[in-house]
Design a protein around this motif. Structure first.
Motif, PDB file in Angstrom:
ATOM      1  N   THR A 125       0.827  -1.207   0.000  1.00  0.00           N
ATOM      2  CA  THR A 125       0.000   0.000   0.000  1.00  0.00           C
ATOM      3  C   THR A 125       0.862   1.258   0.000  1.00  0.00           C
ATOM      4  N   THR A 126       1.908   1.254   0.804  1.00  0.00           N
ATOM      5  CA  THR A 126       2.789   2.411   0.881  1.00  0.00           C
ATOM      6  C   THR A 126       3.531   2.638  -0.434  1.00  0.00           C
ATOM      7  N   VAL A 127       4.004   1.557  -1.051  1.00  0.00           N
ATOM      8  CA  VAL A 127       4.714   1.691  -2.323  1.00  0.00           C
ATOM      9  C   VAL A 127       3.784   2.227  -3.412  1.00  0.00           C
ATOM     10  N   LEU A 128       2.563   1.718  -3.461  1.00  0.00           N
ATOM     11  CA  LEU A 128       1.605   2.210  -4.456  1.00  0.00           C
ATOM     12  C   LEU A 128       1.293   3.692  -4.245  1.00  0.00           C
ATOM     13  N   HIS A 129       1.202   4.070  -2.964  1.00  0.00           N
ATOM     14  CA  HIS A 129       0.958   5.485  -2.681  1.00  0.00           C
ATOM     15  C   HIS A 129       2.134   6.344  -3.147  1.00  0.00           C
ATOM     16  N   ALA A 130       3.339   5.851  -2.954  1.00  0.00           N
ATOM     17  CA  ALA A 130       4.529   6.589  -3.417  1.00  0.00           C
ATOM     18  C   ALA A 130       4.532   6.708  -4.939  1.00  0.00           C
ATOM     19  N   VAL A 131       4.117   5.649  -5.632  1.00  0.00           N
ATOM     20  CA  VAL A 131       4.067   5.689  -7.092  1.00  0.00           C
ATOM     21  C   VAL A 131       3.039   6.718  -7.556  1.00  0.00           C
ATOM     22  N   GLU A 132       1.899   6.754  -6.872  1.00  0.00           N
ATOM     23  CA  GLU A 132       0.880   7.742  -7.240  1.00  0.00           C
ATOM     24  C   GLU A 132       1.388   9.166  -7.034  1.00  0.00           C
TER      25      GLU A 132
END
Length: 310
Positions: A125-132
């Protein structure tokens, strides 16, 4: 020859004293203090002083023969407690290798997997948020730091999804899988006794030392159990048991990692020597050579296996 026997006896005596008697004497001292103090007055050390003064005034303890007999009995009792701790440590080592198919090992494996999966979901979840955020050209500094922190949290739970009830069991499995993938040895337990005979003395000494380190760490778990047993009479012993348990956990993980790395090194460097000693023909790859070694030791061959399959 006599010098060698004397040196061997001296070393065995030193190990017996340091590994069994000394920790056993400490455990007996804690047991005696705990039974004298009790649960109600756990820190009234004056009671111990009064009791020791009372002992010194007993006429029987003024006799040298009685004192010597008491000392010998205490040493033997300490050694017996040390043997018990070693037996408990051996049981702990067996538990490290449990596959987790039956309760309660299966419950522990399921709990470890749930924690690892939870940590993985948080990290994803954190990685996806960083990508966004990066796609929006926003500042990702705090999110990247959070992702790094959560990655470290997951690593503390295990490098991969658990397959054994304990992290030490996972490390053993990773070693066996690496040996199979890189060296083609499908059954490390079958190959290892033969491989041991072709290892150089220096490497065998290091592996034996690492193996002894894992046994010593497991024995510490045994001592922690014995200290926890004293807590039924004196609750501060539970604190001692918890401290010993924590030290044992750190040492067990460290020594197991060292032992696994040495085993992998031994297989990488000397599996070809074993193949040569077995008289096997030169294989076209390391993996093929490992398969040939395993087939030879099993008394079968790939051709036999294929024929049996049909």
């Amino acid at each position: 020859m006599n010098t060698f026997l004397v040196e061997l006896a001296t070393r065995l005596m030193d190990r017996w004293l340091t590994a069994l008697v000394a920790p056993g004497l400490l455990w007996i001292a804690v047991l005696v203090a705990g039974t004298r103090l009790g649960q109600d007055t756990p820190f009234e050390l004056d009671q111990i002083n009064d009791w020791l003064d009372w002992l010194t005034r007993q006429p029987a303890l003024q006799t040298p023969a009685v004192v010597i007999l008491l000392a010998v009995t205490t040493v033997l009792a300490a050694g017996s407690v040390g043997l018990l701790a070693g037996a408990l440590g051996g049981l702990v080592e067996r538990c490290w290798a449990l596959p987790g198919a039956l309760p309660p090992a299966a419950w522990l494996l399921a709990a470890r997997r749930r924690r690892w999966d939870w940590a993985t979901r948080r990290l994803r979840t954190t990685v996806l948020h960083a990508v966004e955020l990066e796609a929006q050209r926003a500042d990702t500094g705090r999110t990247d730091a959070l992702a790094l922190r959560r990655q470290r949290q997951r690593v503390r739970l295990g490098l991969a999804r658990p397959v054994r009830p304990s992290r030490i069991g996972d490390r053993y499995v990773r070693t066996a899988e690496r040996v199979r993938r890189v060296n083609g040895l499908d059954d490390l337990a079958l190959v290892w006794p033969r491989l041991w005979t072709v290892l150089p003395d220096s490497l065998r000494t290091e592996i034996a030392g690492a193996r002894g380190g894992t046994s010593d760490a497991a024995r510490l778990f045994g001592w922690s159990m014995l200290y926890l047993a004293i807590s039924t009479w004196w609750w501060p012993a539970a604190l001692l048991g918890a401290v010993v348990f924590a030290v044992a956990t750190v040492r067990a993980r460290s020594t197991t990692e060292n032992l696994a790395a040495l085993i992998e090194t031994a297989v990488d460097l000397h599996s070809a020597d074993l193949s040569e000693r077995l008289g096997l023909p030169t294989a076209h790859s390391r993996v093929a050579a490992g398969h040939a070694i395993t087939d030879q030791l099993r008394g079968s061959s790939s051709r036999d296996n294929a024929r049996d399959a049909h």
